[in-house]
Design an enzyme around this catalytic site. Structure first.
Site, PDB file in Angstrom:
ATOM      1  N   ASP A   1       0.848  -1.209   0.007  1.00 58.14           N
ATOM      2  CA  ASP A   1       0.064   0.073  -0.130  1.00 58.14           C
ATOM      3  C   ASP A   1       0.903   1.258  -0.042  1.00 58.14           C
ATOM      4  O   ASP A   1       1.453   1.541   1.040  1.00 58.14           O
ATOM      5  CB  ASP A   1      -0.919  -0.122   1.409  1.00 58.14           C
ATOM      6  CG  ASP A   1      -1.950   1.419   1.281  1.00 58.14           C
ATOM      7  OD1 ASP A   1      -1.839   1.727   0.173  1.00 58.14           O
ATOM      8  OD2 ASP A   1      -2.627   1.399   2.333  1.00 58.14           O
TER       9      ASP A   1
ATOM     10  N   TRP B   1       5.281  -4.400   7.987  1.00 60.49           N
ATOM     11  CA  TRP B   1       4.173  -5.103   7.905  1.00 60.49           C
ATOM     12  C   TRP B   1       4.700  -6.346   6.919  1.00 60.49           C
ATOM     13  O   TRP B   1       5.421  -6.189   6.029  1.00 60.49           O
ATOM     14  CB  TRP B   1       2.781  -4.518   7.471  1.00 60.49           C
ATOM     15  CG  TRP B   1       2.444  -4.414   5.993  1.00 60.49           C
ATOM     16  CD1 TRP B   1       1.840  -5.293   5.540  1.00 60.49           C
ATOM     17  CD2 TRP B   1       3.149  -3.356   5.256  1.00 60.49           C
ATOM     18  NE1 TRP B   1       1.618  -4.671   4.083  1.00 60.49           N
ATOM     19  CE2 TRP B   1       2.349  -3.433   4.179  1.00 60.49           C
ATOM     20  CE3 TRP B   1       3.735  -2.236   5.548  1.00 60.49           C
ATOM     21  CZ2 TRP B   1       2.620  -2.505   2.745  1.00 60.49           C
ATOM     22  CZ3 TRP B   1       3.943  -1.237   4.520  1.00 60.49           C
ATOM     23  CH2 TRP B   1       3.422  -1.468   3.236  1.00 60.49           C
TER      24      TRP B   1
ATOM     25  N   ASP C   1       9.006   0.570   4.544  1.00 64.01           N
ATOM     26  CA  ASP C   1       8.842   1.859   4.021  1.00 64.01           C
ATOM     27  C   ASP C   1      10.137   2.506   4.090  1.00 64.01           C
ATOM     28  O   ASP C   1      11.128   2.486   4.887  1.00 64.01           O
ATOM     29  CB  ASP C   1       7.846   2.485   4.686  1.00 64.01           C
ATOM     30  CG  ASP C   1       6.487   2.109   4.473  1.00 64.01           C
ATOM     31  OD1 ASP C   1       6.273   1.325   3.593  1.00 64.01           O
ATOM     32  OD2 ASP C   1       5.705   2.403   5.242  1.00 64.01           O
TER      33      ASP C   1
ATOM     34  N   ASN D   1      -1.612  -2.696   6.391  1.00 64.96           N
ATOM     35  CA  ASN D   1      -0.925  -1.678   5.284  1.00 64.96           C
ATOM     36  C   ASN D   1      -1.523  -0.375   5.422  1.00 64.96           C
ATOM     37  O   ASN D   1      -0.853   0.478   4.788  1.00 64.96           O
ATOM     38  CB  ASN D   1      -0.813  -2.261   4.035  1.00 64.96           C
ATOM     39  CG  ASN D   1      -2.065  -2.427   3.334  1.00 64.96           C
ATOM     40  OD1 ASN D   1      -3.264  -1.692   3.666  1.00 64.96           O
ATOM     41  ND2 ASN D   1      -2.148  -3.212   2.092  1.00 64.96           N
ATOM     42  N   ASP D   2      -2.364  -0.108   6.229  1.00 64.46           N
ATOM     43  CA  ASP D   2      -2.923   1.272   6.543  1.00 64.46           C
ATOM     44  C   ASP D   2      -1.878   2.245   7.416  1.00 64.46           C
ATOM     45  O   ASP D   2      -1.947   3.349   7.333  1.00 64.46           O
ATOM     46  CB  ASP D   2      -4.078   1.427   7.205  1.00 64.46           C
ATOM     47  CG  ASP D   2      -5.076   0.665   6.253  1.00 64.46           C
ATOM     48  OD1 ASP D   2      -4.975   0.470   5.005  1.00 64.46           O
ATOM     49  OD2 ASP D   2      -6.187  -0.036   6.920  1.00 64.46           O
TER      50      ASP D   2
END
Lengths: 382, 184, 184, 382
Positions: free
Chosen positions: C85, C110, C129, C157-158
């Protein structure tokens, strides 16, 4: 001046007694009422393509024009909440001294409703503020808007308690293994946990934890997780699940009750794999006790954030579907206003807002023009 | 239709005022970037916005006195906007002559001269910016009649005219305020 | 075509992996928002991007070993991206398993499990990330296979998985890194 | 593991000796060379829709893929400049302690080329930094990249002088009534003035003003203003005017010379009202002494920022047009790379970059995918 006079002569036939337009006042700035109509909605624009520059846009969804009432800035993965009992709104945010780097300051910024201008702030310790794609249950009121509760994630989870009257940080409460804030009508709040339970934290009048209790498992995250984004009617939270169950949690008392889950689906819906999906997937009109859920067909593993083509409307007393509303454009997030003639507001796939009558399903207008980039969360004014 | 508006919104380079065939051609030229067929565009746009000259998703407005001050203040074609550059405050919680709540209007700004089609007079227009909040983002409008380069600053609209504001020089949107009649 | 891509870029809600008819329908559903005719879209898109599954204006890439690790790492359909995401670092100056210059990779993140079509093995993928610069903006990709809500954080993934980074928690883009084979 | 083995068995025919993919390294971050190839271009994205979050994107316009090399953030109406003689790039910016309000800090942020990461900063006094839609001549080198000159606008105009070696602010020089920075090859710089002249400011080795002189009027801003955005060949600035004249200013000596102006237009061009227009409207290939100008037909009052459909190429020695290039998509800004096989890079109306051969005019590729929002300014690496 000659040309101006010539101009006047040329149009004299049609303009007759028309005087020239008056000189106007500088500066002039609009103001808003200290309490907003129930047709006003805050669209929280995460601004995914420039995440550090999110904003909240206040819109009147009922007006024929001039729908955009004002805005306020909010930083990187911020949270927002508007008070009902006072003329204030709150932004929980994090700011770096060099925009992208440097010293980090976490704070609650306080804006007044009349000017949407900053009137105060509460600095938060520990650089713990949870950053997540904009989500309502990261910032909530407790105790009749006396406390403001903010979700922390480091990834250890906790909740910071702020006294709104005193504009002061009071305490931090661990909610290890659990997440989000679902306030009760008393001085306690629930958090959803990875082991399918709800953790309930009780606070005293100073915001300190006095008790923490865990419910039994009431859903199954392995087979059918509940969305962390419920709709609330009369203190009862309705948590839809990925596969279309609704798990109610009654938070009227300090300790929650958990009535039996029920299904959003009839047999033919199940066959077509209709499921809830989107970002803000559920909303409610409290006075008429109607639950609204954004639905898509052909659901499957991974389709739970994709949005939907219809909104299904339920009477939560009878647990029966009342209506299927087909959306004009694919929906991503939904919100119902709370007036007697409620509106259903939909963030559509273009990232504009579509406005429907929540009673008739009639499409009324859309609000766009690049007013928003990615308005994932909608808050109806209360 | 959507892609057209996206471009309009993203890079609106339009000249209002005496709209001529040439203006139109240039506008179309700009919108051609998306690759769609040329002749459909103006039609598509008109259909999409309810026949007006406004922005997709922005409802038309009128001034306080539509006869003497005609046109849609939420459209880039409104007569006062002949030299504006930025987001129209009319679309952002303000009006064509007032700032949105919580922003500050800079009294110092750039000046244009626009002809009011109702009385055919040339008015001196002051494009005061509203400052202190992030870019409105709505109704981007750039018209450049008599705009000069930055060495003639007070008729240049590229400058951030939130300059000098004590509380904040962050640009939010632009107004178009009547200062008087242009004398010759 | 342009409007289609704008939507894709603006709100890419797609499920990669075993692309099925249903996936396709849902994708089309999303793209319908612009109002154009439905059946043309997949064709238009394929023509526009050179027939691939990539983004308009992003040239295809290959992994270091295209036979064993097939697909285009600059496409949302690349097999490793089944639960990603965010912006693909491959499109932002990094690669599918490295960060762009000057950003910092967060070791904490994640986890997803994706099937490699070349060897049909399920790999554990870590979506680390890259942090410290403003949103890349390019190649937004959101796939949610086995994504869970935030109460199961390490498969959600938020969350901004620049969490915990000392220098900066500002999100820039996401990678997809092989941690090993999934055992059952 | 059972399923994994089963999977292997199923594909054994085609996969044969293929081993499973190796575990990969965490963390891993790319780096860049300390000196960039001449095919790399910095696209300065003003990010008009989120102005406080502008950025600079470094792209390789020659590569078949992986064109996007990296980026760096830059704040509200920032300026950018890359060094040729050292491994540094500079951003002039302004930051507020509360993003939109609070204490303002003006500074030059210094990034290294290898990491595009911050390595230093120079704080600037007075909160005077000029904010304007991104413009090259607001930040310039002087004296072989010893000094960095920054344009101030309050609206009084001045130039701040920074010592790059010492990373220190040295001095402020008033350029009242004039604007922008056009360095000579000596220790002086010109600024364009509202009275149609050029003001030339001479500095000493400490960055202090030693002399200031004003040229005669060399254009007429009332009838045909020059763009403030020239192209430079061999120390000669070529300033196109709104109506298609070129006003050369020779800045090789400390005092400028002003050769006679010449026209970009032939008679039939004039009849069709071809004019320069766009944002970055002119660029040059220095080695071949070619000037490139972005042109549009049907020019008129106000069309000077509208962009263009063609790029016209001139030999500045003969003052003759060599080519007319028709653009594939409407252009807004143009930049030529300086290698032996130069590329013409065009910010098109979609806000993507089109890449052409600057020699043949052939369209080669475009770089998009929402890499940029509004990349108004392009800087070819030198």
């Amino acid at each position: 001046m000659k040309r101006a006079i010539l101009g006047l002569v040329l149009v004299i036939g049609s303009m007759a007694a028309m005087a020239e337009l008056p000189v106007e006042t500088i500066p002039k700035v609009e103001t808003l009422p200290s309490s907003y109509p129930d047709t006003w909605v805050f669209a929280h624009d995460t601004n995914f393509f420039s995440l550090s520059d999110a904003k909240v846009v206040l819109v009147d969804v009922a007006a024929e024009n001039r729908n955009y009432k004002g805005s306020l800035p909010s930083s990187h993965f911020p949270s927002f909440l508007a008070a009902a009992t006072r003329s204030e709104v709150y932004v929980a945010e994090s700011i770096y001294s060099r925009r992208m780097r440097g010293e980090r300051t976490d704070l609650i910024s306080i804006y007044d409703k009349v000017n949407l201008a900053p009137i105060g702030e509460v600095i938060l310790p520990g650089a713990k503020r949870g950053m997540i794609v904009t989500h309502k249950n990261t910032l909530q009121f407790l105790d009749n808007e006396k406390f403001l509760l903010l979700y922390n994630f480091t990834p250890a989870t906790s909740v910071s308690v702020v006294d709104i009257d005193k504009r002061a940080f009071l305490a931090e409460v661990s909610i290890g293994g659990c997440s989000m804030i679902y306030p009760s009508k008393q001085r306690s709040f629930g958090s959803l946990c990875g082991d399918n339970t709800m953790l309930v934290t009780h606070l005293d009048e100073n915001g300190k934890q006095v008790k923490q209790e865990r419910s039994g498992a009431f859903f199954n995250a392995d087979t059918d997780p509940v969305f962390a984004k419920p709709a609330v009617i009369d203190g009862i939270y309705y948590f839809p699940s990925f596969k279309g169950m609704v798990h109610p949690v009654d938070m009227n008392a300090a300790d929650p009750a958990m009535p039996e889950a029920w299904s959003l689906l009839q047999e033919q819906d199940r066959q077509a794999n209709w499921r809830p999906g989107g970002w803000q997937i559920a909303t409610a009109h409290e006075a008429s006790r109607r639950l609204f859920v954004l639905m898509h067909p052909d659901g499957e593993n991974g389709s739970h954030k994709g949005g939907g083509s219809e909104v299904w409307i339920y009477d939560v007393a009878s647990e029966k579907r009342l209506e299927r509303m087909t959306l004009k454009e694919w929906g991503v997030s939904i919100e119902v206003t709370q007036g007697e003639q409620p509106f259903l507001v939909v963030t559509n796939a273009n990232m504009d807002l579509d406005v429907y009558s929540a009673d008739t399903g009639e499409w009324l207008r859309f609000i766009g023009g690049r007013a928003f980039e990615t308005p994932f969360i909608l808050h109806a004014s209360r | 239709m959507y892609w057209f508006d996206k471009i309009t919104e993203k890079f609106a380079r339009r000249v209002a005022g005496n709209t001529s065939r040439r203006h139109l051609l240039r506008k179309i030229g700009l919108t051609l970037a998306g690759g769609a067929a040329l002749p459909l565009l103006p039609v598509a746009r008109a259909a999409d916005t309810g026949g007006g000259s406004g922005y997709h998703g922005v409802a038309p407005q009128t001034s306080a006195d539509p006869d003497a001050d005609p046109g849609d203040p939420a459209s880039c074609d409104y007569w006062r906007y002949c030299a504006i550059d930025g987001f129209l405050c009319s679309c952002c919680g303000g009006t064509h002559n007032s700032c949105p709540p919580g922003t500050s209007m800079n009294p110092m700004t750039w000046i244009g001269t626009c002809r009011n089609p109702a009385d055919n007079l040339n008015y001196i227009i002051s494009y005061n910016d509203c400052c202190g909040k992030t870019s409105c983002g709505r109704c981007l409008c750039n018209n450049n009649v008599n705009d000069t380069p930055p060495y003639r600053a007070f008729s240049n609209n590229d400058i951030n005219w939130c300059v000098g504001m004590e509380t904040s020089t962050i640009y939010h949107c632009s107004t178009a305020i009547i200062l008087g009649i242009a004398t010759e």
